[in-house]
Design an enzyme around this catalytic site. Structure first.
Site, PDB file in Angstrom:
ATOM      1  N   GLU A   1      38.901  33.610  55.754  1.00  0.00           N
ATOM      2  CA  GLU A   1      38.677  32.164  55.783  1.00  0.00           C
ATOM      3  C   GLU A   1      40.004  31.416  55.871  1.00  0.00           C
ATOM      4  OE1 GLU A   1      36.218  30.376  52.628  1.00  0.00           O
ATOM      5  OE2 GLU A   1      37.498  28.602  52.837  1.00  0.00           O
TER       6      GLU A   1
ATOM      7  N   HIS B   1      42.939  36.584  53.491  1.00  0.00           N
ATOM      8  CA  HIS B   1      41.488  36.360  53.543  1.00  0.00           C
ATOM      9  C   HIS B   1      41.135  35.714  54.877  1.00  0.00           C
ATOM     10  CE1 HIS B   1      37.477  34.851  52.631  1.00  0.00           C
ATOM     11  NE2 HIS B   1      37.439  35.740  51.660  1.00  0.00           N
TER      12      HIS B   1
ATOM     13  N   CYS C   1      30.143  28.888  58.022  1.00  0.00           N
ATOM     14  CA  CYS C   1      29.447  28.007  57.082  1.00  0.00           C
ATOM     15  C   CYS C   1      29.891  26.555  57.308  1.00  0.00           C
ATOM     16  CB  CYS C   1      29.762  28.424  55.651  1.00  0.00           C
ATOM     17  SG  CYS C   1      29.035  27.294  54.447  1.00  0.00           S
TER      18      CYS C   1
ATOM     19  N   SER D   1      27.200  36.311  48.340  1.00  0.00           N
ATOM     20  CA  SER D   1      26.798  37.090  49.520  1.00  0.00           C
ATOM     21  C   SER D   1      25.848  38.234  49.162  1.00  0.00           C
ATOM     22  CB  SER D   1      28.051  37.644  50.217  1.00  0.00           C
ATOM     23  OG  SER D   1      28.950  38.161  49.278  1.00  0.00           O
TER      24      SER D   1
ATOM     25  N   HIS E   1      30.663  39.047  53.139  1.00  0.00           N
ATOM     26  CA  HIS E   1      31.335  40.165  52.476  1.00  0.00           C
ATOM     27  C   HIS E   1      30.387  40.886  51.530  1.00  0.00           C
ATOM     28  CE1 HIS E   1      35.566  38.364  53.347  1.00  0.00           C
ATOM     29  NE2 HIS E   1      35.150  39.165  54.294  1.00  0.00           N
TER      30      HIS E   1
ATOM     31  N   SER F   1      35.510  37.356  47.729  1.00  0.00           N
ATOM     32  CA  SER F   1      36.375  36.533  46.880  1.00  0.00           C
ATOM     33  C   SER F   1      35.585  35.894  45.741  1.00  0.00           C
ATOM     34  CB  SER F   1      37.047  35.457  47.735  1.00  0.00           C
ATOM     35  OG  SER F   1      37.721  34.539  46.937  1.00  0.00           O
ATOM     36  N   ASN F   2      34.448  35.273  46.073  1.00  0.00           N
ATOM     37  CA  ASN F   2      33.736  34.536  45.011  1.00  0.00           C
ATOM     38  C   ASN F   2      33.182  35.489  43.964  1.00  0.00           C
ATOM     39  OD1 ASN F   2      30.528  34.424  45.116  1.00  0.00           O
ATOM     40  ND2 ASN F   2      31.300  34.816  47.176  1.00  0.00           N
TER      41      ASN F   2
HETATM   42  S1  SF4 Z   1      30.230  30.550  49.440  1.00  0.00           S
HETATM   43 FE1  SF4 Z   1      28.470  30.132  50.748  1.00  0.00          FE
HETATM   44  S2  SF4 Z   1      28.158  27.886  50.724  1.00  0.00           S
HETATM   45 FE2  SF4 Z   1      30.195  28.362  49.919  1.00  0.00          FE
HETATM   46  S3  SF4 Z   1      31.521  28.127  51.702  1.00  0.00           S
HETATM   47 FE3  SF4 Z   1      31.019  30.327  51.515  1.00  0.00          FE
HETATM   48  S4  SF4 Z   1      29.229  30.598  52.797  1.00  0.00           S
HETATM   49 FE4  SF4 Z   1      29.457  28.390  52.470  1.00  0.00          FE
END
Ligand code: SF4
EC number: 1.17.7.4
Length: 322
Positions: A128, A126, A98, A269, A43, A225-226
């Site tokens: 995932e 999402h 991943c 990302s 993303h 998201s992160n």
């Molecule tokens: S943030 Fe990176 S290491 Fe963590 S699950 Fe997603 S792709 Fe994998």
């Protein structure tokens, strides 16, 4: 006023993103363009634009890929239904999911096999979460909001486990888990952390610097998201303000009014060149002093997907015969 920048470390690319991006690059080198990619490989706008220029074609679903063509599945993972769709259209596939997402898929399959109810904490819609839930749709229920946690029902409260998306806020997930444990005291924890090392490490680094920051700039895309969680964590940890930007040009001069310390970080990302652009934008405005705030040194690396390793090896063999 002493202007300075605190730069979080770790930040940016995680091992799963690095592997996914290299997968598409190597697939383009090995097979030539076009290489189809289902969903954004990771993303990040810049990454997607750069790979598009090199010949990748991003599609939403496998049915948009011409029969027999090559398609890469993104780092976020896919459900078995997507694999089946690809097989029915004779697509050649490379799975760049991943390994830490695959781990959660395996957990979902295992608990479903043992007939557990699985409460999957994650964000509705999402990719995932769709992939993980698709492993065991009869057993998985998504818990996104506090209302979801208050409403969800299970068949047998002694046989229920929670799993999660890999890129959530650690603290907020624990709030949700505690809420669920209040309702289901026998709720089992996942066998190991589902929130991945990269998500956790980036949040820890932001927490360490945020209390000293008037402003925290997170480099990352709106659909990451992160990255979005890093903005929330920065604000919760004491930053006066925090914003998400894709590029340095999106930083608003007005955000710097009265600001002494700017924190900078980036989502998992995000290529570091985008962070360097933000640093030089800040340096041009008097924020040239940069101190790195290091809370961990990451050494995680993943091997490329098996399908690609095999193709690369075959290529090497052919080269050595020529
Ligand atoms: S943030 Fe990176 S290491 Fe963590 S699950 Fe997603 S792709 Fe994998």
């Amino acid at each position: 006023m002493t202007k300075r920048v605190l730069l979080a470390k770790p930040r940016g690319y995680c091992a799963g993103v690095d592997r996914a991006v290299v997968t598409v690059e190597k697939a383009l080198e090995t097979y030539g363009a076009p290489v189809y990619v289902r969903k954004e490989i990771v993303h990040n706008k810049h990454v997607v634009e750069t790979l598009t220029e090199r010949g990748a074609i991003f599609v939403d679903e496998a049915d948009e890929v011409p029969e027999g063509a090559l398609v890469v599945f993104s780092a976020h993972g896919v459900s078995p239904a997507v694999h089946e769709e690809a097989a029915s259209r004779q697509l050649r596939t490379i799975d760049a999911t991943c390994p830490l997402v695959t781990k959660v898929h395996q957990e979902a399959k295992r608990f479903a096999r043992d007939d557990y109810d699985i409460l999957l904490i994650g964000h509705e819609g999402h990719e995932e979460v769709e992939g993980t839930a698709g492993e065991a749709p009869e057993h998985v229920q998504l818990v996104d909001t506090a209302e979801d946690a208050a409403k969800v029902t299970v068949r047998d409260p002694s046989k229920v486990v929670w799993l999660s998306q890999t890129t959530l806020s650690v603290d907020e997930t624990m709030v949700r888990v505690n809420q669920l444990k209040g309702r289901f005291p026998e709720l089992q924890d996942p066998p190991s952390d589902d929130i991945c090392y990269a998500t956790q490490n980036r949040q820890v680094a932001v927490k360490a610097m945020a209390p000293e920051c008037d402003l925290v700039i997170v480099v990352g895309s709106q659909n990451s998201s992160n990255s979005k969680r890093l903005v929330e964590v920065a604000l919760q940890a004491g930053a006066n303000a925090s914003y998400l930007v894709d590029y340095a040009r999106e930083v608003d001069e007005a955000w710097l009014d009265g600001v002494e310390t700017v924190g900078v970080t980036s989502g998992a990302s995000v290529p570091d060149i985008l962070v360097m652009d933000v640093l030089s934008w800040l340096a041009d405005r008097g924020y040239g002093e940069v101190q790195e705030v290091t809370t961990a040194n990451e050494k995680v690396a993943f091997a490329l997907p098996r399908e690609l390793r095999k193709a690369l090896k075959d290529n090497d063999l052919q080269d050595s015969v020529r």
